[in-house]
Design an enzyme around this catalytic site. Structure first.
Site, mmCIF file in Angstrom:
data_model
loop_
_atom_site.group_PDB
_atom_site.id
_atom_site.type_symbol
_atom_site.label_atom_id
_atom_site.label_comp_id
_atom_site.label_asym_id
_atom_site.label_seq_id
_atom_site.Cartn_x
_atom_site.Cartn_y
_atom_site.Cartn_z
ATOM 1 C CB CYS A 2 -50.886 -61.618 69.279
ATOM 2 S SG CYS A 2 -51.008 -59.771 69.200
ATOM 3 C CB ALA A 50 -45.419 -66.190 67.019
ATOM 4 C CG HIS A 75 -37.609 -60.273 68.880
ATOM 5 N ND1 HIS A 75 -36.784 -61.238 68.926
ATOM 6 C CD2 HIS A 75 -38.888 -60.516 69.731
ATOM 7 C CE1 HIS A 75 -37.436 -62.442 69.531
ATOM 8 N NE2 HIS A 75 -38.511 -61.898 69.968
#
Length: 157
Positions: free
Chosen positions: A88, A64, A96
């Site tokens: 996702c 991402a 994190h």
């Protein structure tokens, strides 16, 4: 003076008519089973909305955090009417999750605003895999509809 179409809203089927649109998709590979399902639902909906297969470009990135960089590169290619971000992010035991969720979301938004390019953000941010699976198809379809509607709106303005 305003032109004949100035100030009129697109309605009904015109909002979701994808036949003349070029769409770029950036898909994160992390949690790939989920992102593959997002992508399959998204592509199927784009085709159902009339976007031609030849006008859909699909790119993969590691995760991402890399999605915004690829979106920026695509936004610089002015032939895309809209872009779609697929990914996702599942909460873990460390900070994190927040870093990836916040920074990827901010990056997607910045690219959309900087390049005046509609970007449908379907990067899921969920607590667990069950939530991701429950959302993957619907969010993929939603991303396609959002991209087509916003592309038509911005092309109309």
């Amino acid at each position: 003076m305003f032109g004949a179409n100035q100030g009129q809203l697109l309605t009904g089927d015109a909002r979701l008519d994808g036949k003349d649109l070029a769409i770029g998709i950036v898909q994160a590979r992390f949690n790939q089973d989920v992102t593959d399902a997002l992508a399959a639902a998204c592509r199927a909906e784009l085709l159902a909305l009339g976007v031609q297969e030849r006008n859909i470009d699909h790119f993969h990135v590691p995760g991402a955090l890399e999605v915004p960089s690829a979106l920026q590169a695509l936004a610089e290619k002015t032939h895309y009417d809209a872009l779609i971000a697929l990914g996702c992010i599942i909460r873990g035991e460390t900070y994190h999750f927040e870093l990836v969720a916040n920074e990827s979301g901010a990056g997607v938004t910045r690219i959309a605003l900087d390049y005046q390019t509609p970007i449908a953000n379907a990067i899921l941010t969920v607590e667990n895999m069950a939530q991701a699976i429950a959302r993957q198809s619907e969010k993929g379809r939603d991303a396609a509809r959002t991209a087509v509607e916003m592309a038509n709106l911005l092309n109309h303005i």
